[in-house]
Motif scaffolding. Structure first.
Motif, PDB file in Angstrom:
ATOM      1  N   ALA A 375       0.808  -1.347  -0.054  1.00  0.00           N
ATOM      2  CA  ALA A 375      -0.068   0.105  -0.028  1.00  0.00           C
ATOM      3  C   ALA A 375       0.768   1.213   0.071  1.00  0.00           C
ATOM      4  CB  ALA A 375      -0.922  -0.137   1.149  1.00  0.00           C
ATOM      5  N   GLU A 376       0.244   2.193  -0.780  1.00  0.00           N
ATOM      6  CA  GLU A 376       1.235   3.500  -0.799  1.00  0.00           C
ATOM      7  C   GLU A 376       0.999   4.355   0.555  1.00  0.00           C
ATOM      8  OE1 GLU A 376       0.834   4.363  -5.300  1.00  0.00           O
ATOM      9  OE2 GLU A 376       0.455   6.136  -3.805  1.00  0.00           O
ATOM     10  N   PHE A 377      -0.558   4.115   1.124  1.00  0.00           N
ATOM     11  CA  PHE A 377      -0.797   5.140   2.220  1.00  0.00           C
ATOM     12  C   PHE A 377      -1.641   4.282   3.371  1.00  0.00           C
ATOM     13  CE2 PHE A 377      -1.021   8.323  -0.887  1.00  0.00           C
ATOM     14  CZ  PHE A 377      -0.444   9.534  -0.322  1.00  0.00           C
ATOM     15  N   VAL A 378      -0.986   4.564   4.474  1.00  0.00           N
ATOM     16  CA  VAL A 378      -1.922   4.035   5.713  1.00  0.00           C
ATOM     17  C   VAL A 378      -2.850   5.073   6.148  1.00  0.00           C
ATOM     18  CG1 VAL A 378      -1.894   2.761   7.911  1.00  0.00           C
ATOM     19  CG2 VAL A 378      -0.331   2.239   6.110  1.00  0.00           C
ATOM     20  N   LEU A 379      -3.971   4.828   6.571  1.00  0.00           N
ATOM     21  CA  LEU A 379      -4.705   5.760   7.433  1.00  0.00           C
ATOM     22  C   LEU A 379      -5.080   4.905   8.707  1.00  0.00           C
ATOM     23  CD1 LEU A 379      -7.807   6.793   4.992  1.00  0.00           C
ATOM     24  CD2 LEU A 379      -5.503   7.749   5.438  1.00  0.00           C
ATOM     25  N   ILE A 380      -4.899   5.742   9.824  1.00  0.00           N
ATOM     26  CA  ILE A 380      -4.840   5.340  11.150  1.00  0.00           C
ATOM     27  C   ILE A 380      -6.084   5.816  11.883  1.00  0.00           C
ATOM     28  CG2 ILE A 380      -3.871   4.740  13.277  1.00  0.00           C
ATOM     29  CD1 ILE A 380      -1.267   5.256  11.666  1.00  0.00           C
ATOM     30  N   ILE A 381      -7.182   4.821  12.227  1.00  0.00           N
ATOM     31  CA  ILE A 381      -7.982   5.457  13.064  1.00  0.00           C
ATOM     32  C   ILE A 381      -8.291   4.861  14.319  1.00  0.00           C
ATOM     33  CG2 ILE A 381     -10.473   5.892  12.761  1.00  0.00           C
ATOM     34  CD1 ILE A 381     -10.201   5.259   9.865  1.00  0.00           C
ATOM     35  N   GLY A 382      -8.312   5.503  15.455  1.00  0.00           N
ATOM     36  CA  GLY A 382      -8.424   5.015  16.865  1.00  0.00           C
ATOM     37  C   GLY A 382      -9.216   5.927  17.587  1.00  0.00           C
ATOM     38  N   ASP A 383      -9.453   5.684  18.829  1.00  0.00           N
ATOM     39  CA  ASP A 383     -10.315   6.482  19.492  1.00  0.00           C
ATOM     40  C   ASP A 383     -10.078   7.857  19.706  1.00  0.00           C
ATOM     41  OD1 ASP A 383     -11.274   4.107  20.500  1.00  0.00           O
ATOM     42  OD2 ASP A 383     -10.312   4.030  22.248  1.00  0.00           O
ATOM     43  N   ASN A 384      -8.599   8.143  19.549  1.00  0.00           N
ATOM     44  CA  ASN A 384      -8.338   9.629  19.684  1.00  0.00           C
ATOM     45  C   ASN A 384      -8.991  10.236  18.421  1.00  0.00           C
ATOM     46  OD1 ASN A 384      -6.997   9.105  21.992  1.00  0.00           O
ATOM     47  ND2 ASN A 384      -5.004   9.022  21.185  1.00  0.00           N
ATOM     48  N   GLU A 385      -8.560   9.443  17.286  1.00  0.00           N
ATOM     49  CA  GLU A 385      -9.240  10.236  15.927  1.00  0.00           C
ATOM     50  C   GLU A 385     -10.598  10.270  15.797  1.00  0.00           C
ATOM     51  OE1 GLU A 385      -6.796   7.882  16.444  1.00  0.00           O
ATOM     52  OE2 GLU A 385      -4.839   9.108  15.776  1.00  0.00           O
ATOM     53  N   ASN A 395       2.342   8.121   4.609  1.00  0.00           N
ATOM     54  CA  ASN A 395       2.981   7.971   3.421  1.00  0.00           C
ATOM     55  C   ASN A 395       4.123   6.575   3.544  1.00  0.00           C
ATOM     56  OD1 ASN A 395       4.314   7.404   0.852  1.00  0.00           O
ATOM     57  ND2 ASN A 395       3.855   9.663   0.471  1.00  0.00           N
ATOM     58  N   LEU A 396       3.590   5.443   3.162  1.00  0.00           N
ATOM     59  CA  LEU A 396       4.544   4.400   3.351  1.00  0.00           C
ATOM     60  C   LEU A 396       6.158   4.390   2.692  1.00  0.00           C
ATOM     61  CD1 LEU A 396       2.452   1.332   4.187  1.00  0.00           C
ATOM     62  CD2 LEU A 396       3.604   2.777   5.571  1.00  0.00           C
ATOM     63  N   LYS A 397       5.663   5.123   1.265  1.00  0.00           N
ATOM     64  CA  LYS A 397       6.847   5.346   0.745  1.00  0.00           C
ATOM     65  C   LYS A 397       8.008   6.379   1.154  1.00  0.00           C
ATOM     66  CE  LYS A 397       5.312   2.281  -2.199  1.00  0.00           C
ATOM     67  NZ  LYS A 397       4.363   2.471  -3.276  1.00  0.00           N
ATOM     68  N   ASN A 398       7.569   7.374   1.758  1.00  0.00           N
ATOM     69  CA  ASN A 398       8.493   8.465   2.135  1.00  0.00           C
ATOM     70  C   ASN A 398       8.448   8.780   3.561  1.00  0.00           C
ATOM     71  OD1 ASN A 398       6.268   9.911   2.377  1.00  0.00           O
ATOM     72  ND2 ASN A 398       6.932  11.296   0.748  1.00  0.00           N
TER      73      ASN A 398
END
Length: 422
Positions: A375-385, A395-398
């Motif tokens: 994957a190029e991107f990860v979106l992270i969603i937890g309680d805070n978000e 961005n996993l590439k950079n």
RNA sequence: GUGGGCGUAGCUCAAUGGUCAGAGCACUGGACUGUGGCUCCAGGUGUUGGGGGUUCGAGUCCCCUCGUCCACCCCA
């Protein structure tokens, strides 16, 4: 006990499937420009259709057909090739009443009960093209050019176009007799296969690979010398056209096709990178077949491409890249997972491949998974978000990371992906 | 249909007829309570394709069978 695919039949899966899809896409687009329209015919036909067209004494009919009796007592056969069904279709629907030429192409599986080897399978796929209603050699030339363009477009080089004419009903018998006369005196020294060929299909002796037979057939009559005036003229004009169109070809007077229905032009496209089964595509004229099937006299011409053989060439040519998702959504907890699914839907509507996280796993393992599936991107969603109505993106590439409002996600991803060094 | 090569973990392959059949890669988890790659640790299912035979003992030798690969015949 593990199950496996039937002998000589294989699964086509990623990443190979992308080679196949590409070939089919390019073929569809190109064939349309030449006026060839796609048709689909049944994968089985009445057994008679193949016996009548391919020939009663050919190997295909004698020992290679998947034939069975259906519950109504009809003899049915899985198609061993595509031309006969298309001709049957052409005649059945009276397509000869439409303006000539009528041009068609098809893709699909064929079946022959043979011992598998390199480039040969019991279920194999062909892309075929057939054109009806034109006897002029310009049609032959056009079809050969079309085939050459296709092969070039999908990026195969180093192919050899072999060409021959095997005459028509009028002149072929003469040639056959001349051959028989030539072989007869030394018949006893030919290989056993050739002695059999002498009776079944003497033209095939020209094709024998046994060194002794190759030697013995030196000085054998030349097809070209036995063509009737019409056939010779047809062949010469075709050769002239190919020269004009700058299509390189090799004349191969020993090129004999195995199916009975061929007349005049026969050709084969071969590669040296394929083992013994080196024909990638082959075809020819079959000017008598429509009539044979009960239609009016209608000249026709076509070819078929062996998909597996083509795929073999394309595979050794370049490394395949496996497609990967643009975005992975890592979530922590049930609420976040639900939100993630919603976000996934909105991003998909903008057109990119997105993978959600299914069920609980540590963030670490989700990140690792995102990396491994490319994957190029990860979106992270937890309680805070969730509380803030935002998501973390990375961005996993950079390794750039930031935060974004949920409603802005789709546009942000489009923008960020432009920065990615490819 | 004919001839030959090969079948050991998901993959690539080791194991002289002799202990409980191993290694690398891959996979999963952890070290690192919410951040991938590098490193380290842990985790394993093999009916050694199946069946029969020889032997004190068979992954290894023999026979049969199935699968696969290559070639012949023939064909895309």
């Amino acid at each position: 006990m593990k199950f496996s695919a039937p002998k000589g039949m294989q699964d086509i899966l990623p990443p190979d499937i992308y080679i196949w899809q590409n070939v089919e896409e390019v073929a569809r687009e190109l064939f349309h420009k030449y006026g060839f329209q796609e048709i689909r015919v049944p994968i089985v036909e009445s057994t008679d259709i193949f016996i009548r067209s391919i020939g009663e004494t050919t190997d295909i009919v004698e020992k290679e057909m998947y034939t069975f009796t259906d519950k109504g007592g009809r003899s049915i056969t899985l198609r061993p090739e595509g031309t006969a069904p298309v001709v049957r279709c052409y005649v059945e629907h009276n397509l000869y009443n439409l303006p000539s030429p009528q041009k068609f192409f098809y893709t699909g599986a064929m079946f022959r009960y043979e011992r598998p080897q390199k480039g040969r399978f019991r279920q194999f796929y062909q892309i075929g093209a057939e054109a009806f209603g034109v006897s002029q050699p310009s049609l032959d030339a056009e079809i050969i050019v079309m085939l050459k363009n296709l092969l070039e477009k999908i990026g195969i080089a180093g192919l050899n176009f072999e060409l021959n004419s095997i005459g028509c009903d009028k002149c072929r018998p003469d040639y056959k007799n001349a051959l028989l006369k030539f072989f007869k005196s030394k018949l006893a020294i030919y290989c056993p296969d050739c002695q059999r060929r002498y009776r079944t299909n003497p033209l095939r002796i020209l094709d024998c690979k046994v060194p002794g037979c190759v030697e013995l057939r030196k000085g054998a009559p030349y097809v070209k010398d036995y063509l009737c005036n019409d056939c010779r003229e047809h062949f010469n004009e075709l050769i002239f056209s190919l020269k004009e169109l700058k299509i390189p070809y090799t004349l191969n007077p020993n090129l004999v096709r195995g199916l009975d229905y061929y007349t005049r032009t026969t050709f084969e496209v071969t590669s040296e990178h394929l083992g013994a089964q080196k024909a990638v595509a082959a075809g020819g004229r079959y000017d008598r077949l429509v009539e044979e099937f009960g239609g009016p006299p209608t000249p026709a011409m076509g070819f078929a491409i062996g998909m597996e053989r083509l795929a073999t060439l394309l595979k050794e040519k370049s490394e395949q890249k496996i497609p990967s998702p643009k975005v992975f959504i890592a979530t922590l907890g049930r609420d976040a997972e639900m939100e993630g699914f919603k976000i996934a839907e909105s991003i998909r509507s903008s057109g990119c491949w997105i993978e959600p996280n299914y069920g609980g796993a540590s963030l670490k393992s989700q990140m690792r998974k995102a990396d491994r599936i490319g994957a190029e991107f990860v979106l992270i969603i937890g309680d805070n978000e969730l509380k803030a109505g935002k998501v973390q993106w990375k961005n996993l590439k950079n390794s750039q990371q930031g935060e974004v409002e949920i409603k802005d996600i789709a546009s942000i991803i489009q923008k960020l992906s432009d920065y990615i060094p490819k």
